[in-house]
Motif scaffolding. Sequence first.
Motif, short mmCIF file in Angstrom:
data_model
loop_
_atom_site.label_atom_id
_atom_site.label_comp_id
_atom_site.label_asym_id
_atom_site.label_seq_id
_atom_site.Cartn_x
_atom_site.Cartn_y
_atom_site.Cartn_z
N GLN A 214 1.00 -1.26 0.05
CA GLN A 214 -0.12 0.02 -0.04
C GLN A 214 0.92 1.26 -0.16
OE1 GLN A 214 -3.05 0.08 -0.39
NE2 GLN A 214 -4.13 -1.70 0.11
N SER A 231 -6.87 6.48 0.15
CA SER A 231 -7.41 4.88 0.24
C SER A 231 -6.09 4.10 0.85
CB SER A 231 -8.09 4.56 -0.94
OG SER A 231 -8.51 3.12 -0.75
N SER A 232 -4.96 4.03 0.16
CA SER A 232 -3.92 3.26 0.58
C SER A 232 -3.46 3.74 1.87
CB SER A 232 -2.86 3.66 -0.24
OG SER A 232 -3.16 3.08 -1.55
N ALA A 235 -5.66 2.16 4.52
CA ALA A 235 -5.56 0.89 4.61
C ALA A 235 -4.46 0.58 5.47
CB ALA A 235 -5.43 0.20 3.27
N SER A 281 -10.20 -9.35 2.41
CA SER A 281 -10.34 -7.91 2.32
C SER A 281 -9.08 -7.30 2.05
CB SER A 281 -11.33 -7.27 3.17
OG SER A 281 -11.65 -6.09 3.13
N THR A 282 -7.96 -7.48 3.13
CA THR A 282 -6.96 -6.97 3.22
C THR A 282 -5.95 -7.34 2.03
OG1 THR A 282 -6.06 -8.58 4.70
CG2 THR A 282 -7.09 -6.55 5.77
N ASP A 285 -7.14 -5.32 -1.06
CA ASP A 285 -6.65 -4.00 -0.71
C ASP A 285 -4.96 -4.08 -1.24
OD1 ASP A 285 -8.88 -3.09 -0.01
OD2 ASP A 285 -8.28 -3.25 2.15
N ALA A 421 -10.43 -7.77 -5.95
CA ALA A 421 -9.75 -6.34 -5.89
C ALA A 421 -8.67 -6.18 -7.16
CB ALA A 421 -9.45 -5.83 -4.68
N PRO A 424 -3.95 -1.55 -6.70
CA PRO A 424 -4.01 0.08 -6.70
C PRO A 424 -3.07 0.63 -7.50
CG PRO A 424 -3.03 -1.01 -4.61
CD PRO A 424 -3.41 -2.02 -5.45
#
Length: 424
Positions: A214, A231-232, A235, A281-282, A285, A421, A424
């Motif tokens: 991230q 957002s990063s 997280a 979820s993590t 991300d 996801a 990013p």
Amino acid sequence: MPDITPHRPPAPLLQRLLICFGVAALGLALYATMAGGPVPFVGQESQGAALAGPAFAMAAPLAWVRRQPWPILAVLLAQTAGAAALGLRAEQIWPLFPAGHLVVGLVAATRAPRAGLAAAVVTLAVQETVLQLDLFRDGGWARVLAPGYLGLTTCLALAVLFAWLAGTSVRQRREYGEALRDQASAQAVTAERLRIARELHDMVAHSIGVIAIQAGAGSRVIGSAPEQARSSLQAIEATGRETLRGLRHMLDLLRQTEPEREPSLEPAPFAGLTDLDRLVSTTADAGVEVEVRRRGVQRPLPTAVDQCAFRIIQESVTNVVRHAATQHCRATVDCRPRELLVEVVDDGPGRTATPTPNSDYGSDYGYGYGIRGMRERVALLGGSFTAGPRPEGGFRVAARLPLPPTAAAPAAWTPLTASTAEAP
């Protein structure tokens, strides 16, 4: 200034009673045997009553035999030699012989091996000298070498030998028990250190991997896409706080030495298969899609198996994020009647059969601790574990965890859909 000198705890009541009984028995035996013959230093007319004092005085030192066995043995041997020098016959002081044997056994049981051997040799020398001189005084060499008295001499030597062997056996059993306890303590310490190392690795490695991904993504888009950078950062903050909470809980448990101390108010970071949604979820991300497949009958699992299965998936997914150079992996959980099968595979080109010193291939390849920790967890539960590159490409981690016929756990599995996801 207060007295800080350590005090010896009082002997148990039973031991005191046994010591008192031994002193009384030795005193009565000496009184009876000394009265069976002439005593040079006591008049013939008052011999019976006058012998009680010397007999019990000779037995009194046994009261301190538990604390000072060597000095008491020296006193008994001196009494034996002194009584013989004063003219008493060996049969009048024979109770001092078995008393000396008991003290030899005590010295051999509570002191160093050399001390026990020295006590046996000195006791045998003094008692044999007293016996042989008494026999020689009565009948010369003919009496000394008579078959019956040679047998008595042999029995006396065997009695000393038996006392020394019995004491040595007691000491060796005690030392063996202490060695076993020390070994068990050392093994317990080693096992606890390994457990703490595994927990720290499993707790921190995944979070640090997500934070690193991230942070790198946020730094690249901070100028062109502020919302994505924000957002990063969010997280990173959430992952850091969760890891810090887990570390605080672990440190609180490690520092808790008083059983009555109140536990931490923070909830225990128990990690099981019910936490797979958070893991998915993590990981999403961080730019890796985790597809979770469930097979078999979903039922409650033992806590150890539940946690081990989650840690295997977590560490495997972390390695995918850090090393596999792919955006997809698959985790399969197959619950069978007698075993739980866990498998994590990816098709990334980042991990090959030739590891680098910075890779985390584990003990199979000589580097890292992640796979080594997974293997240790599975071994503790009596299962089997494999990890390595796949022939068609990518990497595969598989574990088989045995299950009892009726498994119980804090909570049953919750339905979980695969999460996806984009990087990013």
